[in-house]
Design a protein around this motif. Structure first.
Motif, PDB file in Angstrom:
ATOM      1  N   ASP A  13       0.831  -1.207   0.000  1.00  0.00           N
ATOM      2  CA  ASP A  13       0.000   0.000   0.000  1.00  0.00           C
ATOM      3  C   ASP A  13       0.866   1.257   0.000  1.00  0.00           C
ATOM      4  O   ASP A  13       0.558   2.230  -0.682  1.00  0.00           O
ATOM      5  CB  ASP A  13      -0.928   0.018   1.216  1.00  0.00           C
ATOM      6  CG  ASP A  13      -2.010  -1.054   1.158  1.00  0.00           C
ATOM      7  OD1 ASP A  13      -2.251  -1.606   0.061  1.00  0.00           O
ATOM      8  OD2 ASP A  13      -2.608  -1.330   2.205  1.00  0.00           O
ATOM      9  N   ASP A  14       1.952   1.239   0.771  1.00  0.00           N
ATOM     10  CA  ASP A  14       2.864   2.385   0.814  1.00  0.00           C
ATOM     11  C   ASP A  14       3.511   2.619  -0.547  1.00  0.00           C
ATOM     12  O   ASP A  14       3.693   3.760  -0.967  1.00  0.00           O
ATOM     13  CB  ASP A  14       3.953   2.182   1.873  1.00  0.00           C
ATOM     14  CG  ASP A  14       3.417   2.247   3.297  1.00  0.00           C
ATOM     15  OD1 ASP A  14       2.269   2.711   3.494  1.00  0.00           O
ATOM     16  OD2 ASP A  14       4.145   1.818   4.208  1.00  0.00           O
ATOM     17  N   ILE A  15       3.850   1.549  -1.231  1.00  0.00           N
ATOM     18  CA  ILE A  15       4.448   1.674  -2.565  1.00  0.00           C
ATOM     19  C   ILE A  15       3.432   2.250  -3.537  1.00  0.00           C
ATOM     20  O   ILE A  15       3.751   3.136  -4.333  1.00  0.00           O
ATOM     21  CB  ILE A  15       5.001   0.320  -3.047  1.00  0.00           C
ATOM     22  CG1 ILE A  15       6.209  -0.070  -2.186  1.00  0.00           C
ATOM     23  CG2 ILE A  15       5.384   0.384  -4.529  1.00  0.00           C
ATOM     24  CD1 ILE A  15       6.677  -1.485  -2.376  1.00  0.00           C
ATOM     25  N   ASP A  16       2.187   1.777  -3.483  1.00  0.00           N
ATOM     26  CA  ASP A  16       1.138   2.318  -4.350  1.00  0.00           C
ATOM     27  C   ASP A  16       0.960   3.816  -4.103  1.00  0.00           C
ATOM     28  O   ASP A  16       0.817   4.592  -5.055  1.00  0.00           O
ATOM     29  CB  ASP A  16      -0.192   1.602  -4.111  1.00  0.00           C
ATOM     30  CG  ASP A  16      -0.158   0.145  -4.536  1.00  0.00           C
ATOM     31  OD1 ASP A  16       0.668  -0.207  -5.401  1.00  0.00           O
ATOM     32  OD2 ASP A  16      -0.960  -0.635  -3.989  1.00  0.00           O
ATOM     33  N   ALA A  17       0.971   4.221  -2.846  1.00  0.00           N
ATOM     34  CA  ALA A  17       0.825   5.641  -2.506  1.00  0.00           C
ATOM     35  C   ALA A  17       2.028   6.441  -3.016  1.00  0.00           C
ATOM     36  O   ALA A  17       1.867   7.552  -3.525  1.00  0.00           O
ATOM     37  CB  ALA A  17       0.673   5.814  -0.990  1.00  0.00           C
ATOM     38  N   HIS A  18       3.222   5.869  -2.888  1.00  0.00           N
ATOM     39  CA  HIS A  18       4.424   6.554  -3.363  1.00  0.00           C
ATOM     40  C   HIS A  18       4.373   6.739  -4.887  1.00  0.00           C
ATOM     41  O   HIS A  18       4.607   7.836  -5.389  1.00  0.00           O
ATOM     42  CB  HIS A  18       5.679   5.768  -2.970  1.00  0.00           C
ATOM     43  CG  HIS A  18       6.943   6.383  -3.467  1.00  0.00           C
ATOM     44  ND1 HIS A  18       7.592   7.379  -2.784  1.00  0.00           N
ATOM     45  CD2 HIS A  18       7.657   6.159  -4.594  1.00  0.00           C
ATOM     46  CE1 HIS A  18       8.662   7.747  -3.482  1.00  0.00           C
ATOM     47  NE2 HIS A  18       8.722   7.019  -4.570  1.00  0.00           N
ATOM     48  N   VAL A  19       4.057   5.662  -5.607  1.00  0.00           N
ATOM     49  CA  VAL A  19       3.973   5.732  -7.064  1.00  0.00           C
ATOM     50  C   VAL A  19       2.911   6.748  -7.468  1.00  0.00           C
ATOM     51  O   VAL A  19       3.135   7.583  -8.349  1.00  0.00           O
ATOM     52  CB  VAL A  19       3.694   4.338  -7.671  1.00  0.00           C
ATOM     53  CG1 VAL A  19       3.342   4.444  -9.153  1.00  0.00           C
ATOM     54  CG2 VAL A  19       4.898   3.423  -7.474  1.00  0.00           C
ATOM     55  N   LYS A  53      -3.754   8.879  -5.215  1.00  0.00           N
ATOM     56  CA  LYS A  53      -3.862   8.721  -3.760  1.00  0.00           C
ATOM     57  C   LYS A  53      -3.395   7.350  -3.295  1.00  0.00           C
ATOM     58  O   LYS A  53      -3.310   7.096  -2.098  1.00  0.00           O
ATOM     59  CB  LYS A  53      -5.311   8.937  -3.321  1.00  0.00           C
ATOM     60  CG  LYS A  53      -5.774  10.365  -3.469  1.00  0.00           C
ATOM     61  CD  LYS A  53      -7.217  10.508  -3.045  1.00  0.00           C
ATOM     62  CE  LYS A  53      -7.686  11.934  -3.201  1.00  0.00           C
ATOM     63  NZ  LYS A  53      -9.097  12.086  -2.817  1.00  0.00           N
ATOM     64  N   GLY A  54      -3.103   6.463  -4.236  1.00  0.00           N
ATOM     65  CA  GLY A  54      -2.678   5.116  -3.874  1.00  0.00           C
ATOM     66  C   GLY A  54      -3.834   4.211  -3.490  1.00  0.00           C
ATOM     67  O   GLY A  54      -3.626   3.128  -2.954  1.00  0.00           O
ATOM     68  N   GLN A  55      -5.060   4.655  -3.753  1.00  0.00           N
ATOM     69  CA  GLN A  55      -6.230   3.832  -3.429  1.00  0.00           C
ATOM     70  C   GLN A  55      -6.357   2.658  -4.385  1.00  0.00           C
ATOM     71  O   GLN A  55      -6.834   1.599  -4.006  1.00  0.00           O
ATOM     72  CB  GLN A  55      -7.508   4.672  -3.472  1.00  0.00           C
ATOM     73  CG  GLN A  55      -7.576   5.711  -2.384  1.00  0.00           C
ATOM     74  CD  GLN A  55      -8.767   6.638  -2.560  1.00  0.00           C
ATOM     75  OE1 GLN A  55      -9.152   6.963  -3.677  1.00  0.00           O
ATOM     76  NE2 GLN A  55      -9.323   7.090  -1.451  1.00  0.00           N
ATOM     77  N   ASN A  56      -5.968   2.878  -5.642  1.00  0.00           N
ATOM     78  CA  ASN A  56      -5.976   1.818  -6.642  1.00  0.00           C
ATOM     79  C   ASN A  56      -4.554   1.621  -7.153  1.00  0.00           C
ATOM     80  O   ASN A  56      -3.823   2.592  -7.370  1.00  0.00           O
ATOM     81  CB  ASN A  56      -6.882   2.170  -7.824  1.00  0.00           C
ATOM     82  CG  ASN A  56      -8.351   2.072  -7.487  1.00  0.00           C
ATOM     83  OD1 ASN A  56      -8.734   1.795  -6.354  1.00  0.00           O
ATOM     84  ND2 ASN A  56      -9.186   2.319  -8.479  1.00  0.00           N
ATOM     85  N   ARG A  57      -4.187   0.383  -7.327  1.00  0.00           N
ATOM     86  CA  ARG A  57      -2.857   0.033  -7.828  1.00  0.00           C
ATOM     87  C   ARG A  57      -2.812   0.259  -9.336  1.00  0.00           C
ATOM     88  O   ARG A  57      -3.750  -0.062 -10.053  1.00  0.00           O
ATOM     89  CB  ARG A  57      -2.571  -1.424  -7.496  1.00  0.00           C
ATOM     90  CG  ARG A  57      -1.195  -1.879  -7.903  1.00  0.00           C
ATOM     91  CD  ARG A  57      -0.842  -3.189  -7.252  1.00  0.00           C
ATOM     92  NE  ARG A  57      -0.695  -2.952  -5.826  1.00  0.00           N
ATOM     93  CZ  ARG A  57      -0.894  -3.866  -4.904  1.00  0.00           C
ATOM     94  NH1 ARG A  57      -1.274  -5.073  -5.229  1.00  0.00           N
ATOM     95  NH2 ARG A  57      -0.732  -3.574  -3.631  1.00  0.00           N
TER      96      ARG A  57
END
Length: 139
Positions: A13-19, A53-57
């Protein structure tokens, strides 16, 4: 059967938010709206919002297309993340880098950095940095 630890899910989840924050940072740097990016991808602006927002990958193919639209290599979206197996994600340098990335991707951070870069005199920029540091220490 292999199970994934909840810590691993949190890291994902943190990676998705970072990306997503890196997508937002680059999009805003280029003055491209969420609507424009979404249109280029065949998506709604709401989907772009969820990505940012990193809610969706973001899938690999879509990330590749986003990189093309935003004129950056795919690696751009992963800058600031620790290299797998080499750094502790809680390492202070990587945490600080993530904080800076989030700030620059925020509306205030983006506006501040754009205005700051327009100041031609380096001595004036240095005085502004000193002023902000003083205010931060008082808070």
């Amino acid at each position: 059967m292999m199970t994934i630890a909840s810590k691993d899910l949190k890291a994902a989840d943190d990676i998705d938010a970072h990306v997503g924050s890196r997508v937002r940072l680059r999009r805003m740097t280029l003055n491209i709206s969420q609507e424009q990016l979404g249109e280029s991808l065949g998506l709604t602006f709401q989907q772009v919002q969820k990505y940012e927002k990193g809610q969706n990958r973001i899938g690999a193919g879509r990330l590749y297309k986003i990189a093309q639209i935003l004129s950056v290599p795919v690696e751009f979206f992963y800058e600031g993340l620790p290299v797998a197996g080499s750094l502790n994600p809680e390492d202070s340098a990587s945490v600080r880098s993530a904080e800076i990335q989030r700030f620059l991707a925020s509306p205030d951070g983006h506006a501040l950095s754009r205005a700051f870069l327009k100041i031609p005199d380096s001595a004036t920029r240095r005085r502004i940095v000193d002023l902000v540091n003083t205010i931060a220490q008082e808070g």
